[in-house]
Enzyme design. Structure first.
Site, PDB file in Angstrom:
ATOM      1  N   LYS A   1       0.918  -2.948  10.569  1.00  0.00           N
ATOM      2  CA  LYS A   1       1.695  -3.588   9.543  1.00  0.00           C
ATOM      3  C   LYS A   1       2.618  -2.581   9.002  1.00  0.00           C
ATOM      4  O   LYS A   1       2.043  -1.316   8.320  1.00  0.00           O
ATOM      5  CB  LYS A   1       0.549  -4.258   8.365  1.00  0.00           C
ATOM      6  CG  LYS A   1       1.328  -4.526   6.853  1.00  0.00           C
ATOM      7  CD  LYS A   1       0.335  -5.069   5.979  1.00  0.00           C
ATOM      8  CE  LYS A   1       0.725  -4.981   4.791  1.00  0.00           C
ATOM      9  NZ  LYS A   1      -0.045  -5.281   3.799  1.00  0.00           N
TER      10      LYS A   1
ATOM     11  N   GLY B   1      -1.864  -6.165  -5.860  1.00  0.00           N
ATOM     12  CA  GLY B   1      -2.976  -5.934  -6.740  1.00  0.00           C
ATOM     13  C   GLY B   1      -2.717  -6.520  -8.157  1.00  0.00           C
ATOM     14  O   GLY B   1      -3.625  -6.578  -9.016  1.00  0.00           O
TER      15      GLY B   1
HETATM   16  C1  LIG Z   1      -3.293  -2.775   2.208  1.00  0.00           C
HETATM   17  C2  LIG Z   1      -3.058  -4.004   1.943  1.00  0.00           C
HETATM   18  O1  LIG Z   1      -2.542  -4.444   3.111  1.00  0.00           O
HETATM   19  C3  LIG Z   1      -3.181  -4.832   0.993  1.00  0.00           C
HETATM   20  O2  LIG Z   1      -3.249  -4.153  -0.336  1.00  0.00           O
HETATM   21  C4  LIG Z   1      -2.249  -6.058   0.837  1.00  0.00           C
HETATM   22  O3  LIG Z   1      -1.149  -5.764   0.446  1.00  0.00           O
HETATM   23  C5  LIG Z   1      -2.837  -7.046  -0.316  1.00  0.00           C
HETATM   24  O4  LIG Z   1      -2.652  -7.021  -1.445  1.00  0.00           O
HETATM   25  P1  LIG Z   1      -3.450  -7.751  -2.629  1.00  0.00           P
HETATM   26  O5  LIG Z   1      -4.456  -6.759  -2.975  1.00  0.00           O
HETATM   27  O6  LIG Z   1      -2.536  -8.053  -3.866  1.00  0.00           O
HETATM   28  O7  LIG Z   1      -4.047  -8.978  -2.023  1.00  0.00           O
END
Ligand SMILES: CC(=O)[C@@H](O)[C@H](O)COP(=O)(O)O
Length: 255
Positions: free
Chosen positions: A96, A157
């Site tokens: 990713k 987040g």
């Molecule tokens: C590290 C990763 O891939 C995740 O942090 C992703 O981007 C999800 O974000 P949320 O924590 O907002 O669901």
């Protein structure tokens, strides 16, 4: 089935592995979520620090596809270095691409993301870039040959849910590779909505790891994603700006 490159998955939920209250809760949440793909930051693997706990050791890795991410990278070159490290560890062939361009919003840098994706494709990786909900960038990434597009619902987040459903819908409709809505999902309703828009999957982390009861939330997300997908496949009714009686109006007893 969710198909990414030549690999198929029964679950359309991709789960992040950060910030759980404990390894035990993480293990249980992962198990009940039904996920088959786990994403994690390569920098958390502790490859060079045997003394530090490695969260990967807590899980039965034969059950999951690992999707390392390049979190921490600010340039394409850094992302490529991190991806090579992940590949050298022998854990994965998928990556990713995550190149953050703004410390406050944690939004991805579109130029570096495009560049990193191109470099990683040339090295034979299965490339899944995390992008903003930019429709044109998504097209450019697809034209490069990436194996899935991962537009954000809202900042990582934030739990704000889907901020721009119209853009996501454009991306989904134009895309011939899977579209996985990644980041910002706050509740099961957001996950169901993403799937109702026609997304092929949802990647989330904080909504589960930060919930009061992560295990229960993992179940809720699983159900929401399944319900959203079913709803999408069933085809929702058109919205109308006026009422339409749901019972037939013919043959009524009263005049
Ligand atoms: C590290 C990763 O891939 C995740 O942090 C992703 O981007 C999800 O974000 P949320 O924590 O907002 O669901």
């Amino acid at each position: 089935m969710l198909k990414i490159a030549d690999q198929t998955f029964n679950s359309r939920l991709l789960l992040g592995t950060g910030k759980y209250p404990s390894f035990e809760i993480q293990k249980e949440a992962v198990a009940v979520s039904g996920t088959e793909i786990l994403t994690f930051a390569v920098r958390r693997m502790n490859i060079f620090e045997d003394s530090q706990p490695n969260f990967l050791e807590q899980l039965d890795l034969s059950k999951y596809k690992l999707l390392p991410n390049t979190a921490g990278a600010k340039t394409a070159e850094e992302a490529v270095r991190i991806a090579r490290l992940a590949k050298a560890s022998g854990l994965c062939d998928m990556i990713k691409v995550e190149v953050i361009g703004c410390n406050k919003s944690l939004l991805p840098d579109p130029v570096e993301t495009l560049k990193a994706s191109e470099m990683l494709l040339a090295e034979g990786f299965i490339v899944l870039p995390y992008t903003s909900d930019d429709v044109v960038l998504a097209k450019r990434l697809e034209e490069l040959g990436v194996h899935a597009i991962m537009p954000g619902a809202s900042p990582i987040g934030s739990g704000k849910g889907i901020l721009n459903p119209m853009n996501l819908k454009f991306i989904i409709e134009q895309s011939s590779v899977p579209v996985i809505i990644d980041a910002g999902i706050g509740s099961p309703k957001d996950a169901a909505f993403a799937m109702e828009l026609g997304a092929d999957g949802v990647l989330l982390n904080t909504a589960v790891s930060g919930a009061k009861d992560p295990v229960k939330m993992a179940v809720a997300m699983k159900m929401a994603i399944e319900a959203g997908r079913l709803g999408y496949e069933a085809g929702r009714i058109d919205e109308k700006n006026y009422a339409v009686a749901s019972s037939p109006l013919t043959g009524m007893v009263t005049s």
